[in-house]
Design a protein around this motif. Structure first.
Motif, PDB file in Angstrom:
ATOM      1  N   LEU A 170      28.087  63.326  47.152  1.00  0.00           N
ATOM      2  CA  LEU A 170      28.914  63.946  48.180  1.00  0.00           C
ATOM      3  C   LEU A 170      28.440  63.641  49.589  1.00  0.00           C
ATOM      4  CD1 LEU A 170      29.704  67.428  46.584  1.00  0.00           C
ATOM      5  CD2 LEU A 170      31.080  65.342  46.611  1.00  0.00           C
ATOM      6  N   GLY A 171      27.221  63.150  49.737  1.00  0.00           N
ATOM      7  CA  GLY A 171      26.752  62.795  51.067  1.00  0.00           C
ATOM      8  C   GLY A 171      27.452  61.578  51.631  1.00  0.00           C
ATOM      9  N   ARG A 177      32.659  59.177  57.347  1.00  0.00           N
ATOM     10  CA  ARG A 177      33.387  59.784  58.463  1.00  0.00           C
ATOM     11  C   ARG A 177      32.660  59.549  59.785  1.00  0.00           C
ATOM     12  NH1 ARG A 177      37.361  63.462  58.027  1.00  0.00           N
ATOM     13  NH2 ARG A 177      36.482  64.712  59.710  1.00  0.00           N
ATOM     14  N   ALA A 178      31.337  59.538  59.739  1.00  0.00           N
ATOM     15  CA  ALA A 178      30.559  59.383  60.966  1.00  0.00           C
ATOM     16  C   ALA A 178      30.512  57.934  61.454  1.00  0.00           C
ATOM     17  CB  ALA A 178      29.140  59.901  60.751  1.00  0.00           C
ATOM     18  N   ARG A 179      30.662  56.973  60.539  1.00  0.00           N
ATOM     19  CA  ARG A 179      30.395  55.585  60.905  1.00  0.00           C
ATOM     20  C   ARG A 179      31.558  54.617  60.757  1.00  0.00           C
ATOM     21  NH1 ARG A 179      26.018  58.142  59.157  1.00  0.00           N
ATOM     22  NH2 ARG A 179      24.001  57.742  60.153  1.00  0.00           N
ATOM     23  N   VAL A 180      32.600  55.009  60.025  1.00  0.00           N
ATOM     24  CA  VAL A 180      33.747  54.117  59.866  1.00  0.00           C
ATOM     25  C   VAL A 180      34.802  54.474  60.893  1.00  0.00           C
ATOM     26  CG1 VAL A 180      35.592  53.356  58.326  1.00  0.00           C
ATOM     27  CG2 VAL A 180      33.290  53.744  57.424  1.00  0.00           C
ATOM     28  N   GLN A 200      34.642  68.182  52.661  1.00  0.00           N
ATOM     29  CA  GLN A 200      33.831  67.525  53.686  1.00  0.00           C
ATOM     30  C   GLN A 200      34.605  66.443  54.448  1.00  0.00           C
ATOM     31  OE1 GLN A 200      29.523  66.784  52.668  1.00  0.00           O
ATOM     32  NE2 GLN A 200      30.278  67.218  50.613  1.00  0.00           N
ATOM     33  N   GLY A 201      35.903  66.379  54.216  1.00  0.00           N
ATOM     34  CA  GLY A 201      36.707  65.444  54.981  1.00  0.00           C
ATOM     35  C   GLY A 201      37.353  64.347  54.175  1.00  0.00           C
ATOM     36  N   GLY A 202      37.186  64.361  52.855  1.00  0.00           N
ATOM     37  CA  GLY A 202      37.880  63.401  52.014  1.00  0.00           C
ATOM     38  C   GLY A 202      39.370  63.685  51.982  1.00  0.00           C
TER      39      GLY A 202
END
Length: 294
Positions: A170-171, A177-180, A200-202
């Protein structure tokens, strides 16, 4: 490419067989059943569709049937993976030709390429065919893990629109989200953990369980998206035993057994997958009852 091209509950369809052949009548019935239940998309001839034991012609005919029956009511992401880049490219070209909405391309299995080889594999397909491509990372089956950094590099390609992440880590969704940058569809490939992935944003799940319990999976997804923790908890607790039971034997044998119990297809598989073991059938029955299916 439009934002959130692929989201929600997307069923990784089984391929029904009868007397050794693809049972197209049963397959079309399964497609109609899924659409009536409210799923958001379909994946024909992915891993759950026993793509590794279908001939190329069978794979193409199943994709064509799915596109034809779905008729634009839900998105169809054709399974186009192969350990051969050339064959994966051929399947992707075919998917575009017959009107699929996208291609799901798994990391090449058995030959275990390097990260540079994986990136070159996906780029070759994305460069050649203007069709939305979803990367598929399932190291437990393929023997190779598509690294986060490789995903980020591929995400910059205009035809690479998302990933099916079946690692259960899950990490990874937070890292993506932070890098793409830009619109990139993050789809879980792990039914038990998908509520946490989406929280978590999926954006959704490519699901085995929704073959058997599509309405419940849609209800679970909608509860998670509505931030209704109580309802999501109820649905997840109702489904968790089924999530696990469908992998008590080599997939998709348990799913086919469950669908045969519901009268939707025969439980026939194709070697080297054998029909669901007798020893685990009571556990599947119990999980189906717990999910309100029996």
């Amino acid at each position: 490419m439009p934002a959130r091209l692929f989201k929600g509950v997307i069923t990784a369809l089984i391929t029904p067989f009868r007397d050794g052949n693809v049972d197209f009548a049963a397959f079309e019935g399964l497609v109609e059943r899924q659409i009536a239940a409210g799923v958001h998309g379909l994946v024909p001839v992915g891993t759950t569709g026993e793509s590794a034991t279908l001939t190329l012609e069978e794979r193409q005919r199943v994709v064509e049937a799915c596109v034809r029956v779905a008729a634009g009511r839900v998105r169809v992401i054709a399974g186009c993976g192969s350990p051969s880049t050339a064959q994966a490219l051929e399947m992707t070209r075919h998917a575009k030709t017959v009107g699929a909405d996208g291609a799901l391309v798994v990391t090449p299995y058995y030959n275990r390429p390097s990260q540079s080889g994986l990136e070159a594999h996906f780029r070759a397909i994305a460069d050649a065919v203007e069709l939305p491509l979803v990367l598929y990372n399932v190291p437990g089956r393929t023997g190779v893990d598509l690294a986060n950094e490789t995903v980020a590099a591929l995400a910059a390609h205009p035809n690479v629109v998302g990933i099916k992440d079946a690692t259960g880590d899950l990490g990874r969704v937070s890292w993506m989200r932070a890098r793409v940058e830009g619109d990139f569809d993050l789809i879980s490939g792990d039914d038990p953990s998908f509520p946490g992935y989406v929280a978590q944003g999926g954006h959704g799940v490519i699901s085995v369980t929704s073959n058997v319990a599509p309405e419940a999976m849609v209800a679970l997804y909608e509860a998670v998206m509505a931030c209704d923790r109580e309802a999501a908890g109820v649905w997840q607790e109702r489904l968790i035993a089924l999530h696990k039971a469908l992998f008590l034997d080599a997939s998709p044998a348990p799913a086919k057994y469950a669908l045969s119990r519901l009268g939707q297809c025969a439980e026939e598989t194709r070697l080297p997958i054998t029909p669901c073991a007798t020893a685990v059938r009571p556990a599947i029955d119990a999980a189906m009852a717990e999910a309100g299916l029996l």
